[in-house]
Design a protein around this motif. Structure first.
Motif, short mmCIF file in Angstrom:
data_model
loop_
_atom_site.label_atom_id
_atom_site.label_comp_id
_atom_site.label_asym_id
_atom_site.label_seq_id
_atom_site.Cartn_x
_atom_site.Cartn_y
_atom_site.Cartn_z
N THR A 1 6.41 14.28 7.67
CA THR A 1 5.13 14.26 6.71
C THR A 1 5.44 13.18 5.73
N TYR A 2 4.22 12.66 5.68
CA TYR A 2 4.05 11.49 4.73
C TYR A 2 3.24 11.78 3.61
N TRP A 3 3.57 11.09 2.56
CA TRP A 3 2.77 11.41 1.04
C TRP A 3 2.49 10.09 0.63
N SER A 4 1.39 10.09 0.17
CA SER A 4 0.86 8.63 -0.59
C SER A 4 0.23 9.25 -1.91
N ARG A 5 0.60 8.71 -3.15
CA ARG A 5 0.02 9.00 -4.24
C ARG A 5 -1.25 8.15 -4.62
N THR A 6 -1.48 7.46 -3.47
CA THR A 6 -2.73 6.71 -3.47
C THR A 6 -3.64 7.19 -2.48
N ARG A 7 -4.88 7.42 -2.91
CA ARG A 7 -5.81 8.09 -1.83
C ARG A 7 -6.11 7.42 -0.76
N ARG A 8 -5.98 7.55 0.55
CA ARG A 8 -6.06 6.76 1.62
C ARG A 8 -7.38 7.18 2.53
N SER A 9 -7.77 6.30 3.31
CA SER A 9 -9.25 6.75 3.98
C SER A 9 -8.39 7.15 5.53
N ARG A 10 -9.41 7.90 6.08
CA ARG A 10 -8.94 8.37 7.56
C ARG A 10 -8.59 7.12 8.42
N ALA A 11 -9.26 6.19 8.34
CA ALA A 11 -9.02 4.78 9.18
C ALA A 11 -7.44 4.51 8.63
N TRP A 12 -7.25 4.58 7.51
CA TRP A 12 -5.77 3.99 6.96
C TRP A 12 -4.92 4.71 7.62
N TRP A 13 -5.01 6.06 7.75
CA TRP A 13 -4.19 6.84 8.19
C TRP A 13 -3.75 6.83 9.64
N GLU A 14 -4.93 6.70 10.50
CA GLU A 14 -5.02 6.50 11.64
C GLU A 14 -4.23 5.26 12.05
N GLU A 15 -4.58 4.15 11.49
CA GLU A 15 -3.74 2.93 11.76
C GLU A 15 -2.29 3.12 11.41
N PHE A 16 -2.07 3.97 10.43
CA PHE A 16 -0.62 4.13 9.89
C PHE A 16 0.16 4.84 10.94
#
Length: 331
Positions: free
Chosen positions: A95-110
């Protein structure tokens, strides 16, 4: 705390000391985001575990809010298939947490970038990235300088056990061990050394408490070496080094129900079924548009305001007793 490697993980690529901005979230999601942001890395991230420690919200409220945090880009669940160098395999959910709001594309690439990462069997201190791993290069050993006094070529080299026995003559002239004695006792002396003794220990064992004259130094030394043999050292089990392992497949998983891409479609970190449950999509899969702020209700009244308004309504309808009215007005 969850087992190392299975709890909260920071997605990275952000300033850990920066002030988190959750103004775009609703009240409950904002409270939960602040709570999760302050949890230590490695903390269990199941909604039941989080609800057990949150002072206000129960399991269902936390489950729904965590789903919404995933939708807006703060929380994502990723399932990784890991092959260990001993040929064992396993699925691990992170489970990954980001205090910065990320886009759907960013998470898919991550998520896709996890594929091929090297991890250890202990999963500490997290994903070990091959590009960050420092590999020590083999450094050729320098040739040792020639020692003074080293025997010339062709002269036989004696073992440390033989040398320890030969030095007994110098320690005490009553024990003049011959070359034949040293050769016959070499195996016993070597066993002493293998059990942690030193050449000085062998010398003391053969010279302490000697009689005034020793008629058979070789036989006397054998008897003492056999009788006073030190005990074998207990074998210390060496801790096995962490096994190297590689992530060879990565799947996005629903933050709400744990289903992954093999069985459901994941949209923004949440599966279609859970999106309907959270009120984000219709049963037909159509997104439900957001309500414009113009039509949103105002701030939620406090408990004191609710009691006060209820008291006024009762009084206006003639339903409230003087005692009850006094009670509500005194709140």
């Amino acid at each position: 705390m969850a087992k190392t490697g299975y709890g909260k993980r920071s997605a990275g690529d952000e300033d850990p000391d920066a002030d988190a901005d959750f103004a775009h979230l609703g009240d409950r999601e904002r409270d939960l985001a602040v709570f999760i942001d302050h949890l230590a890395d490695g903390h269990a991230m199941g909604y039941k575990a989080v609800a057990a420690e949150h002072p206000l919200y129960g399991q269902q409220a936390v489950r729904v809010s965590m789903g919404r945090l995933g939708l807006v880009g703060h929380l994502h669940q990723i399932r990784e298939h890991i092959t260990v160098e001993d040929n064992s395999m396993r699925w691990v959910t992170r489970t990954y947490w980001s205090r910065t709001r990320r886009s759907r594309a960013w998470w898919e690439e991550f998520a896709r970038a996890r594929n091929g990462r090297i991890v250890t069997d202990g999963y500490q201190p997290g994903l070990a990235r091959p590009e960050n791993a420092v590999e020590e290069e083999a450094v050729p050993e320098e040739a040792e300088p020639a020692e003074s006094g080293r025997a010339e070529a062709g002269e036989p080299q004696h073992s440390a056990a033989y040398q320890a026995l030969a030095e007994v003559r110098d320690a005490d002239p009553r024990m003049p061990l011959s070359e034949e004695d040293c050769q016959s006792l070499e195996a016993l002396a070597a066993e002493w050394l293998s059990r942690g003794s030193t050449s000085e220990d062998i010398t003391r064992a053969l010279t302490d408490g000697l009689p005034s004259a020793v008629s058979n130094p070789g036989g006397f030394a054998r008897k003492r070496l056999e009788k006073n043999m030190p005990p074998k050292k207990a074998k210390v089990r060496q801790k096995k080094g962490a096994l190297r392992a590689r992530v060879d497949r990565v799947l996005l998983a629903c933050i709400t129900c744990d289903a992954d891409e093999r069985t459901v479609e994941i949209v923004g970190g949440v599966c279609r079924e859970c999106r309907v449950e959270l009120g984000l999509d219709t049963p037909e899969g159509e997104p439900i548009p957001l309500v414009p702020e113009t039509f949103l209700a105002g701030p939620t009244p406090s408990a004191l305001e609710v009691h006060e308004w209820a008291s006024r309504v009762r009084a206006a309808g003639g339903l409230g007793s003087s005692r009850g009215q006094a009670l509500w007005e005194g709140v």
